[in-house]
Design a protein around this motif. Structure first.
Motif, PDB file in Angstrom:
ATOM      1  N   ARG A  32      88.316  11.340 130.199  1.00  0.00           N
ATOM      2  CA  ARG A  32      87.334  11.430 129.112  1.00  0.00           C
ATOM      3  C   ARG A  32      86.251  12.458 129.429  1.00  0.00           C
ATOM      4  N   ARG A  33      85.804  12.465 130.673  1.00  0.00           N
ATOM      5  CA  ARG A  33      84.786  13.456 131.051  1.00  0.00           C
ATOM      6  C   ARG A  33      85.336  14.876 130.983  1.00  0.00           C
ATOM      7  N   ALA A  34      86.597  15.049 131.428  1.00  0.00           N
ATOM      8  CA  ALA A  34      87.187  16.387 131.362  1.00  0.00           C
ATOM      9  C   ALA A  34      87.295  16.857 129.914  1.00  0.00           C
ATOM     10  N   SER A  35      87.683  15.951 129.019  1.00  0.00           N
ATOM     11  CA  SER A  35      87.758  16.321 127.609  1.00  0.00           C
ATOM     12  C   SER A  35      86.382  16.664 127.040  1.00  0.00           C
ATOM     13  N   MET A  36      85.359  15.883 127.454  1.00  0.00           N
ATOM     14  CA  MET A  36      84.010  16.158 126.975  1.00  0.00           C
ATOM     15  C   MET A  36      83.493  17.488 127.483  1.00  0.00           C
ATOM     16  N   VAL A  37      83.748  17.802 128.754  1.00  0.00           N
ATOM     17  CA  VAL A  37      83.287  19.082 129.315  1.00  0.00           C
ATOM     18  C   VAL A  37      83.961  20.243 128.601  1.00  0.00           C
ATOM     19  N   THR A  38      85.248  20.113 128.328  1.00  0.00           N
ATOM     20  CA  THR A  38      85.944  21.193 127.614  1.00  0.00           C
ATOM     21  C   THR A  38      85.347  21.391 126.230  1.00  0.00           C
ATOM     22  N   SER A  39      85.049  20.304 125.545  1.00  0.00           N
ATOM     23  CA  SER A  39      84.459  20.416 124.215  1.00  0.00           C
ATOM     24  C   SER A  39      83.066  21.062 124.260  1.00  0.00           C
ATOM     25  N   VAL A  40      82.225  20.671 125.249  1.00  0.00           N
ATOM     26  CA  VAL A  40      80.881  21.240 125.359  1.00  0.00           C
ATOM     27  C   VAL A  40      80.942  22.722 125.672  1.00  0.00           C
ATOM     28  N   VAL A  41      81.816  23.099 126.607  1.00  0.00           N
ATOM     29  CA  VAL A  41      81.927  24.519 126.975  1.00  0.00           C
ATOM     30  C   VAL A  41      82.379  25.348 125.783  1.00  0.00           C
ATOM     31  N   ARG A  76      90.577  -0.912 138.824  1.00  0.00           N
ATOM     32  CA  ARG A  76      89.504   0.062 139.055  1.00  0.00           C
ATOM     33  C   ARG A  76      90.044   1.481 139.074  1.00  0.00           C
ATOM     34  N   ARG A  77      91.215   1.670 139.638  1.00  0.00           N
ATOM     35  CA  ARG A  77      91.789   3.013 139.670  1.00  0.00           C
ATOM     36  C   ARG A  77      92.136   3.501 138.268  1.00  0.00           C
ATOM     37  N   ARG A  78      92.673   2.636 137.444  1.00  0.00           N
ATOM     38  CA  ARG A  78      93.003   3.038 136.078  1.00  0.00           C
ATOM     39  C   ARG A  78      91.751   3.352 135.281  1.00  0.00           C
ATOM     40  N   ILE A  79      90.686   2.563 135.475  1.00  0.00           N
ATOM     41  CA  ILE A  79      89.437   2.845 134.764  1.00  0.00           C
ATOM     42  C   ILE A  79      88.860   4.181 135.215  1.00  0.00           C
ATOM     43  N   ALA A  80      88.945   4.459 136.519  1.00  0.00           N
ATOM     44  CA  ALA A  80      88.440   5.740 137.025  1.00  0.00           C
ATOM     45  C   ALA A  80      89.244   6.904 136.461  1.00  0.00           C
TER      46      ALA A  80
END
Length: 394
Positions: free
Chosen positions: A335-344, A325-329
């Motif tokens: 992945r979310r950090a990469s997506m936020v950087t791309s959107v910004v 669970r920790r590795r999945i988190a």
């Protein structure tokens, strides 16, 4: 009663000074103490208290110095303080040395031809003694083409001849052995070590010696699942592959009880001390450390270890679910950090192009609304929930 004086390490008498010079220097220091104290020229100057009875010694004998730590050394005329030698930190107990009496040595053996000749000679002697005693069967006499002879029977001389020739034949044929490549025999007599046979081919070995076979070939041993831990102390289950062989047969068979079990115990002990990482995360370094540790511990037992490498590393069942669970988190967060950087970056590029080309004129309020709408649109296009959507604001 005591007085004070100032001195520097550079003014202290050297170890080779005579006792008289030391006393004169001390008296001169006492006389200088009555005058005005000069200004300090060295900032690290220290003032010590000298007992008065040391300033007026009658006999020019050596001044007893209380025992203390050894002085390593100093540089003359620099004002450097004495450096005290500190004892080296204690190390762990060294490995026990192997018994020198159990060092492998070659045993005395004869070629197989000698055993064959002795056996044939003993057999021929038995036949001759039987013919001499007259107890040789008629078919044997005819087969050997011996003349008919009615001997005196089995007397003491005949029995002695039969016993001697029979013993010779038994020793000759009973000591024959075949040496094979990769195999060895450890010979012993009444509990003592008599040498090791590594020769190949037909050999004659004393039949009174006890032979214990040993496999000296290069061997691979894959262990079962053993407990271990990583650098953070998380429990792991590890299987290792060990490449080893018997280097000293005497120490491997006589120095310990079961060299294969001893090797397994050394591997388990090394895994308890060396942290193991997952493949791609330090497993190679752990394998090198395990190899050095196991090779050092098995060397006194006559074993030579070439490699100890983890081939299967997994988390223990009690922590596997939590670690998963920790590795999945962590993967989801990246992945979310990469997506936020791309959107910004996309929103910034869009707003910059619209304003720089003069397509729209925006004030601060309109710019905020445009940025929010673009962010919602880009996040929706990537299949992610928009945290700045109007539904959440409402």
């Amino acid at each position: 009663m005591s007085t004070t004086t100032s001195h520097t390490p550079a003014q202290a008498p050297e170890p080779e000074d005579r006792p008289g010079d030391h006393a004169e220097g001390t008296a001169g220091s006492a006389a200088a103490a009555t005058t005005a104290r000069p200004a300090r020229l060295i900032q690290n100057e220290v003032t010590t208290r000298i007992p008065l009875h040391l300033l007026f010694r009658d006999e020019p004998g050596p001044v007893p110095v209380p025992p203390g730590p050894a002085v390593v050394g100093r540089r003359r005329g620099t004002g450097e303080q004495l450096r005290i030698a500190r004892p080296a930190p204690a190390r762990g107990r060294p490995l026990p040395e192997a018994d020198p009496e159990l060092e492998e040595r070659a045993a005395r053996v004869l070629p197989g031809a000698a055993g064959v000749l002795a056996g044939v000679g003993g057999l021929a002697g038995c036949l001759a003694a039987s013919w001499w005693a007259g107890v040789l069967p008629p078919f044997a006499t005819q087969a050997l083409r011996l003349p008919e002879y009615a001997g005196p029977g089995l007397g003491p001389a005949q029995w002695a001849a039969l016993a001697g020739t029979g013993a010779l034949g038994l020793f000759g044929f009973g000591g024959l052995a075949r040496g094979r490549t990769g195999r060895a025999w450890v010979l012993g007599l009444f509990g003592g070590y008599r040498g090791t046979v590594r020769r190949t081919g037909l050999l004659w070995v004393n039949p009174l010696l006890l032979r214990r076979p040993v496999d000296v070939r290069l061997r691979h041993w894959r262990s079962g699942v053993l407990p271990a831990a990583d650098a953070d102390g998380v429990a792991l289950r590890v299987a290792v592959l060990v490449v080893w062989r018997v280097r000293d047969t005497a120490r491997a068979l006589l120095g310990i009880e079961g060299h294969e079990g001893y090797l397994r115990e050394c591997v388990e002990a090394a895994l308890a001390r060396v942290p193991v990482g997952l493949p791609g995360g330090g497993a190679d370094a752990a394998g090198d450390a395990l190899t050095r540790l196991v090779a050092a511990e098995t060397a006194p037992a006559g074993l030579e270890v070439f490699s100890v490498q983890p081939v299967r590393v997994e988390y223990a069942p009690e922590v596997a679910a939590a670690v998963h669970r920790r590795r999945i988190a962590a993967l989801d967060a990246r992945r979310r950090a990469s997506m936020v950087t791309s959107v910004v970056d996309s929103v910034e590029d869009t707003v910059t192009r619209l304003t720089m080309r003069g397509l729209v004129g925006l004030d601060d309020c309109e710019r905020k609304v445009l940025v929010r709408d673009l962010t919602v649109a880009f996040c929706s296009g990537r299949g992610e929930p928009a945290w700045d959507s109007p539904e959440r604001d409402s």
